[in-house]
Design a protein around this motif. Structure first.
Motif, PDB file in Angstrom:
ATOM      1  N   ILE A 250       4.153  -7.429 -10.508  1.00  0.00           N
ATOM      2  CA  ILE A 250       4.703  -6.144 -10.946  1.00  0.00           C
ATOM      3  C   ILE A 250       5.515  -6.359 -12.221  1.00  0.00           C
ATOM      4  N   GLN A 251       5.137  -5.666 -13.269  1.00  0.00           N
ATOM      5  CA  GLN A 251       5.758  -5.849 -14.574  1.00  0.00           C
ATOM      6  C   GLN A 251       6.908  -4.876 -14.841  1.00  0.00           C
ATOM      7  N   ARG A 252       6.892  -3.752 -14.167  1.00  0.00           N
ATOM      8  CA  ARG A 252       7.929  -2.750 -14.423  1.00  0.00           C
ATOM      9  C   ARG A 252       8.164  -1.953 -13.149  1.00  0.00           C
ATOM     10  N   GLU A 253       9.255  -1.240 -13.130  1.00  0.00           N
ATOM     11  CA  GLU A 253       9.569  -0.405 -11.968  1.00  0.00           C
ATOM     12  C   GLU A 253       8.622   0.784 -11.950  1.00  0.00           C
ATOM     13  N   GLU A 254       7.571   0.646 -11.225  1.00  0.00           N
ATOM     14  CA  GLU A 254       6.557   1.695 -11.158  1.00  0.00           C
ATOM     15  C   GLU A 254       6.050   1.773  -9.716  1.00  0.00           C
ATOM     16  N   ARG A 255       5.730   2.974  -9.291  1.00  0.00           N
ATOM     17  CA  ARG A 255       5.138   3.132  -7.954  1.00  0.00           C
ATOM     18  C   ARG A 255       3.795   2.439  -7.922  1.00  0.00           C
ATOM     19  N   LEU A 256       3.545   1.806  -6.806  1.00  0.00           N
ATOM     20  CA  LEU A 256       2.240   1.189  -6.610  1.00  0.00           C
ATOM     21  C   LEU A 256       1.342   2.147  -5.852  1.00  0.00           C
ATOM     22  N   GLY A 257       0.048   2.011  -6.057  1.00  0.00           N
ATOM     23  CA  GLY A 257      -0.904   2.843  -5.337  1.00  0.00           C
ATOM     24  C   GLY A 257      -1.118   4.174  -6.028  1.00  0.00           C
ATOM     25  N   LYS A 258      -1.720   5.077  -5.273  1.00  0.00           N
ATOM     26  CA  LYS A 258      -1.939   6.426  -5.792  1.00  0.00           C
ATOM     27  C   LYS A 258      -1.910   7.395  -4.626  1.00  0.00           C
ATOM     28  N   ASN A 259      -1.597   8.624  -4.914  1.00  0.00           N
ATOM     29  CA  ASN A 259      -1.510   9.651  -3.875  1.00  0.00           C
ATOM     30  C   ASN A 259      -2.899  10.100  -3.443  1.00  0.00           C
ATOM     31  N   LEU A 260      -3.003  10.470  -2.174  1.00  0.00           N
ATOM     32  CA  LEU A 260      -4.231  11.070  -1.668  1.00  0.00           C
ATOM     33  C   LEU A 260      -4.150  12.573  -1.891  1.00  0.00           C
ATOM     34  N   ASP A 261      -5.256  13.164  -2.295  1.00  0.00           N
ATOM     35  CA  ASP A 261      -5.239  14.618  -2.420  1.00  0.00           C
ATOM     36  C   ASP A 261      -5.704  15.242  -1.100  1.00  0.00           C
ATOM     37  N   GLU A 262      -5.542  16.535  -0.991  1.00  0.00           N
ATOM     38  CA  GLU A 262      -5.858  17.227   0.261  1.00  0.00           C
ATOM     39  C   GLU A 262      -7.311  17.067   0.683  1.00  0.00           C
ATOM     40  N   SER A 263      -8.222  17.022  -0.273  1.00  0.00           N
ATOM     41  CA  SER A 263      -9.632  16.867   0.088  1.00  0.00           C
ATOM     42  C   SER A 263      -9.884  15.516   0.743  1.00  0.00           C
ATOM     43  N   GLN A 264      -9.194  14.470   0.294  1.00  0.00           N
ATOM     44  CA  GLN A 264      -9.341  13.156   0.917  1.00  0.00           C
ATOM     45  C   GLN A 264      -8.746  13.153   2.321  1.00  0.00           C
ATOM     46  N   LEU A 265      -7.612  13.802   2.482  1.00  0.00           N
ATOM     47  CA  LEU A 265      -6.964  13.852   3.793  1.00  0.00           C
ATOM     48  C   LEU A 265      -7.808  14.612   4.811  1.00  0.00           C
ATOM     49  N   SER A 266      -8.560  15.596   4.362  1.00  0.00           N
ATOM     50  CA  SER A 266      -9.363  16.401   5.287  1.00  0.00           C
ATOM     51  C   SER A 266     -10.494  15.594   5.926  1.00  0.00           C
ATOM     52  N   TYR A 267     -10.865  14.474   5.334  1.00  0.00           N
ATOM     53  CA  TYR A 267     -11.927  13.633   5.885  1.00  0.00           C
ATOM     54  C   TYR A 267     -11.433  12.686   6.977  1.00  0.00           C
ATOM     55  N   LEU A 268     -10.132  12.566   7.139  1.00  0.00           N
ATOM     56  CA  LEU A 268      -9.583  11.648   8.135  1.00  0.00           C
ATOM     57  C   LEU A 268      -9.687  12.225   9.540  1.00  0.00           C
ATOM     58  N   ASN A 269     -10.058  11.378  10.506  1.00  0.00           N
ATOM     59  CA  ASN A 269     -10.038  11.820  11.899  1.00  0.00           C
ATOM     60  C   ASN A 269      -8.610  11.647  12.429  1.00  0.00           C
ATOM     61  N   ASP A 270      -8.361  12.029  13.667  1.00  0.00           N
ATOM     62  CA  ASP A 270      -7.006  11.979  14.229  1.00  0.00           C
ATOM     63  C   ASP A 270      -6.440  10.564  14.219  1.00  0.00           C
ATOM     64  N   GLU A 271      -7.256   9.586  14.610  1.00  0.00           N
ATOM     65  CA  GLU A 271      -6.786   8.201  14.646  1.00  0.00           C
ATOM     66  C   GLU A 271      -6.403   7.711  13.252  1.00  0.00           C
ATOM     67  N   GLN A 272      -7.212   8.046  12.261  1.00  0.00           N
ATOM     68  CA  GLN A 272      -6.922   7.644  10.890  1.00  0.00           C
ATOM     69  C   GLN A 272      -5.667   8.322  10.363  1.00  0.00           C
ATOM     70  N   SER A 273      -5.461   9.589  10.734  1.00  0.00           N
ATOM     71  CA  SER A 273      -4.254  10.301  10.314  1.00  0.00           C
ATOM     72  C   SER A 273      -3.002   9.644  10.887  1.00  0.00           C
ATOM     73  N   VAL A 274      -3.071   9.269  12.153  1.00  0.00           N
ATOM     74  CA  VAL A 274      -1.942   8.589  12.796  1.00  0.00           C
ATOM     75  C   VAL A 274      -1.704   7.241  12.124  1.00  0.00           C
ATOM     76  N   GLN A 275      -2.773   6.518  11.866  1.00  0.00           N
ATOM     77  CA  GLN A 275      -2.656   5.213  11.223  1.00  0.00           C
ATOM     78  C   GLN A 275      -2.040   5.348   9.828  1.00  0.00           C
ATOM     79  N   LEU A 276      -2.448   6.343   9.084  1.00  0.00           N
ATOM     80  CA  LEU A 276      -1.896   6.575   7.755  1.00  0.00           C
ATOM     81  C   LEU A 276      -0.408   6.916   7.838  1.00  0.00           C
ATOM     82  N   TYR A 277      -0.043   7.750   8.801  1.00  0.00           N
ATOM     83  CA  TYR A 277       1.361   8.120   8.981  1.00  0.00           C
ATOM     84  C   TYR A 277       2.194   6.891   9.362  1.00  0.00           C
ATOM     85  N   GLU A 278       1.666   6.049  10.253  1.00  0.00           N
ATOM     86  CA  GLU A 278       2.386   4.838  10.646  1.00  0.00           C
ATOM     87  C   GLU A 278       2.539   3.892   9.462  1.00  0.00           C
ATOM     88  N   LEU A 279       1.528   3.810   8.633  1.00  0.00           N
ATOM     89  CA  LEU A 279       1.607   2.989   7.436  1.00  0.00           C
ATOM     90  C   LEU A 279       2.666   3.532   6.489  1.00  0.00           C
TER      91      LEU A 279
END
Length: 120
Positions: free
Chosen positions: A75-104
């Motif tokens: 990491i070279q500078r104070e910057e957020r890592l990763g990228k945000n998921l948009d709503e269309s990506q979230l809509s493809y998640l099943n219940d287990e994946q949603s829980v896993q994402l929330y736990e993460l």
């Protein structure tokens, strides 16, 4: 190069990239990657081709994004890592994946200890 060789290279590349993360993110990320790739190894390459293609595409995108954000020396500078998921990506998640994402998400904020979660 066969599929299992490609998966192994991608897996090792991601773990190597994680070495550039802060220690707590590295531990959490490595645990998550191990779990996901272990699940992937149980798929049938003929029957689950669409899932496998999506899996490889998304993890490759993750590796490329992380490589760009980390640079050569971590990491070279104070910057957020990763990228945000948009709503269309979230809509493809099943219940287990949603829980896993929330736990993460909670673990990344310090709300869940990944090692404790594994024990339960």
């Amino acid at each position: 190069m066969n599929h299992s060789q490609k998966v192994k290279i991608l897996y090792k590349s991601i773990l190597k990239l994680h070495k550039g993360l802060p220690k707590e993110l590295q531990l959490m990320g490595n645990e998550y990657v191990r779990d996901e790739f272990k699940r992937h190894s149980k798929l049938n390459i003929e029957k689950d081709q669409k899932i496998i293609t999506t899996f490889m595409w998304e993890w490759t995108d993750y590796a490329i994004t992380l490589a760009k954000q980390l640079g050569i020396k971590g990491i070279q500078r104070e910057e957020r890592l990763g990228k945000n998921l948009d709503e269309s990506q979230l809509s493809y998640l099943n219940d287990e994946q949603s829980v896993q994402l929330y736990e993460l998400y909670l673990a990344s904020k310090g709300g869940i200890d990944c090692e404790e979660k594994q024990k339960s």
